[in-house]
Design an enzyme around this catalytic site. Structure first.
Site, PDB file in Angstrom:
ATOM      1  N   SER A   1     -10.015   0.797  -0.584  1.00  0.00           N
ATOM      2  CA  SER A   1      -9.162   0.893  -1.774  1.00  0.00           C
ATOM      3  C   SER A   1      -7.946  -0.031  -1.676  1.00  0.00           C
ATOM      4  CB  SER A   1      -8.688   2.342  -1.924  1.00  0.00           C
ATOM      5  OG  SER A   1      -7.867   2.451  -3.058  1.00  0.00           O
TER       6      SER A   1
ATOM      7  N   LEU B   1       1.020   1.089  -5.296  1.00  0.00           N
ATOM      8  CA  LEU B   1       0.009   1.639  -6.209  1.00  0.00           C
ATOM      9  C   LEU B   1       0.121   1.135  -7.645  1.00  0.00           C
ATOM     10  CD1 LEU B   1      -0.349   5.405  -5.060  1.00  0.00           C
ATOM     11  CD2 LEU B   1      -1.880   3.495  -4.591  1.00  0.00           C
TER      12      LEU B   1
ATOM     13  N   CYS C   1      -0.646   7.111   1.099  1.00  0.00           N
ATOM     14  CA  CYS C   1      -0.010   5.830   0.755  1.00  0.00           C
ATOM     15  C   CYS C   1       1.457   5.855   1.187  1.00  0.00           C
ATOM     16  CB  CYS C   1      -0.090   5.547  -0.745  1.00  0.00           C
ATOM     17  SG  CYS C   1       0.710   3.981  -1.146  1.00  0.00           S
TER      18      CYS C   1
ATOM     19  N   GLY D   1      -9.572   0.346   9.471  1.00  0.00           N
ATOM     20  CA  GLY D   1      -8.349  -0.082  10.147  1.00  0.00           C
ATOM     21  C   GLY D   1      -8.604  -1.375  10.893  1.00  0.00           C
TER      22      GLY D   1
END
Lengths: 289, 252
Positions: free
Chosen positions: A9, A61, A118, A231
């Site tokens: 994402s 975002l 986030c 990651g």
């Protein structure tokens, strides 16, 4: 899933940008840009900073909102089938999450990824993913309203990521994905000021991989639900390490920025590995460490 | 993949790199750019590619030329690349400068003027009867370059050294202006164009991570409040779309 490689994402839009470069139908899945209920213009000021073998971002975002996703983007993402569609939902409040999840019931997606990790939004976001109790509480509430399988995206900034993973599993999560970005700081010494307006930003890329891998390994030992590892994955060997550590699938993010074809190369590399090792499925080496 | 044919210093910290592209590829137009991988193969430090705009293309030899100034680690690594090295790059990307059948005035700041060279070449080929006036500014004598290149294409080249190139421009002299250079220089051009109610095209110079519209690092606000991605929706924009004339700066 046709293969275990998912676009992470926030690094792949909703697929259209990279569809100009390669056949995104070949991917295992796409997790779309993190959504918030009302949409957001994101953070002001500097949004990117490079570190050795990594980046820091403070996008915050920026997204068109859940409704736009349901009406437009989710339909376009469906055209990439058999690549699976994942909606990533962030929020600033419990209402944001539950209302967003409710609206996403109208979207034709395969998985809802709950973003409680986030680091770049001022309230909410990562705050829900730091402690097991709050993470479990929001997971339970979203699980109660969503019709989709629920995957919770965990923060490496959690006090104890194993405890958070276990708590969201007990609260009904169908899978977990980890890790989101690490909280970092960069200072512009010439300006005598932080590089980012928000002071802190999220660190990602190859530099975080060993730490992310360690967390994925630990979480795989403590939960029974599928774990999606991410990651800093850049090569097929990196992906293989996450799979050997116990991940059912992997997500690739930052490396796509450096090489638009990174995920295709990883998929090819994993296939080659299976052939060389005489494996019928990559899952035969899953969790062997 | 491209093959480096030439990578030479022109002056000070400014380099010119020409690469041979695969024959099937589209080379691009003025204002478009390529994302160039500056670290060696398999290295991920630095991780991100660098957006570099097109200075020139040669269809017959299938080459693209870039002009760049060494400003940081990425461009420093790029300057060390040698003839015969392979270069990993993605492009052409973004939307370039539009052409209209009219006289034009170009305003370039230092090495940032590079895309305007290809623009002038395209404009002269498209509308040979139209006049092209070039204004180009440099911080000091040591940095002066491109003046002969522009002189070969334009009907006039006005050079400014050490001052503000925008001060030399007569914004009543033409109806259409194009600029490329530093953000403050382009903001000054936008201010004048706005005051004179003239159309100006700018090419935004922003940090980018992906260069293809996915990461949202380079988004900017526009006049109608919506956000645009400099890499994908630009980098060329009509100035009034991205310049806030009331506040005297680009929308953040």
């Amino acid at each position: 899933m046709q293969n275990p490689v998912i676009a992470a994402s926030g690094t792949f839009g909703f697929g259209a940008e990279y569809a100009e470069f390669f056949d995104v139908k070949k991917l295992g899945g796409i997790s779309g840009k993190g959504l918030t209920l009302q949409g957001s213009q994101g953070n002001s000021g500097m949004r990117i900073h490079e570190t050795p073998a990594g980046i820091m971002n403070s996008i915050g975002l920026e997204n068109p909102g859940v409704r736009h996703f349901v009406e437009i983007e989710s339909k376009k993402m469906r055209e990439y089938s058999p690549c699976i569609s994942i909606a990533n939902l962030g929020g600033h409040s419990e209402h944001d999450y539950t209302e967003g999840a409710r609206m996403l019931n109208d979207a034709d997606i395969d998985i809802l990824e709950l973003n409680i990790s986030c680091p770049n939004v001022k309230c909410g976001g990562m705050a829900y993913g730091i402690l097991p109790e709050t993470a479990a509480d929001i997971t339970r509430k979203v699980k109660a309203v969503t019709r989709h399988p629920l995957m919770v995206k965990l923060s490496p900034n959690a006090h104890d990521i194993q405890a958070v993973a276990k708590a969201v599993e007990d609260a009904g999560a169908d899978a977990v994905s980890l890790v989101n970005t690490f909280l970092g700081l960069a200072i512009d010494t010439a300006r005598k000021a932080p590089v980012f307006n928000n002071i802190n930003a999220g660190v990602s890329g190859p530099c975080i991989m060993p730490i992310a891998l360690c967390m994925v390994h630990k979480v795989c030992k403590s939960v029974k639900i599928p774990v999606v590892g991410l990651g800093g994955i850049r090569t097929a060997d990196d992906a293989l390490q996450f799979i050997m550590a116990g991940a059912t699938a992997v997500q690739v993010g930052t490396s796509t920025f450096a090489d638009p074809y990174a995920m295709l190369k990883i998929i090819d590399g994993l296939e080659k590995y299976c052939t060389e090792q005489g494996l019928s499925n990559i899952s035969q080496v899953r969790g062997i460490i | 993949m491209a093959l480096i044919l030439q990578n030479v210093a022109l002056c000070n910290n400014t380099y010119k790199m020409t690469v041979s592209m695969p024959t099937s590829s589209d080379l691009g137009v003025s204002g478009q750019f390529y994302m160039i991988k500056v670290s060696p193969e398999h290295s991920c430090d630095p991780l991100l590619s660098r957006p570099i705009s097109i200075f020139d293309t040669d269809e017959s030899n299938h080459t693209v030329t870039f002009l760049y100034m060494v400003v940081g680690r990425g461009t420093e690594l790029m300057s060390r690349m040698k003839q015969g090295d392979e270069l990993t790059l993605t492009g052409p990307l973004g939307h370039g400068y539009p052409h209209f059948d009219t006289d034009v005035t170009l305003i370039g700041g230092g090495v940032g003027a590079a895309p305007l060279y290809l623009f002038a070449k395209e404009h002269k080929a498209l509308y040979p009867q139209r006049k092209i006036l070039m204004h180009i500014g440099f911080r000091n004598e040591n940095e002066v370059l491109l003046t002969d290149d522009f002189a070969a294409l334009c009907n006039g080249v006005k050079l400014n050294v050490g001052g503000y190139v925008t001060d030399d421009v007569d914004f009543e002299s033409s109806s259409l202006f194009y600029t490329c250079g530093t953000m403050p220089m382009m903001a000054a051009a936008a201010k004048h164009a706005s005051a004179h109610k003239k159309t100006l095209y700018v090419s935004l110079d922003t940090h980018m991570a992906c260069g293809v519209g996915a990461c949202l690092v380079c988004t900017c606000k526009t006049q109608d409040g919506t956000k645009k991605r400099a890499c994908k929706d630009g980098p060329v924009f009509e100035a009034s779309q991205v310049y806030d004339a009331e506040k005297g700066c680009f929308y953040e």
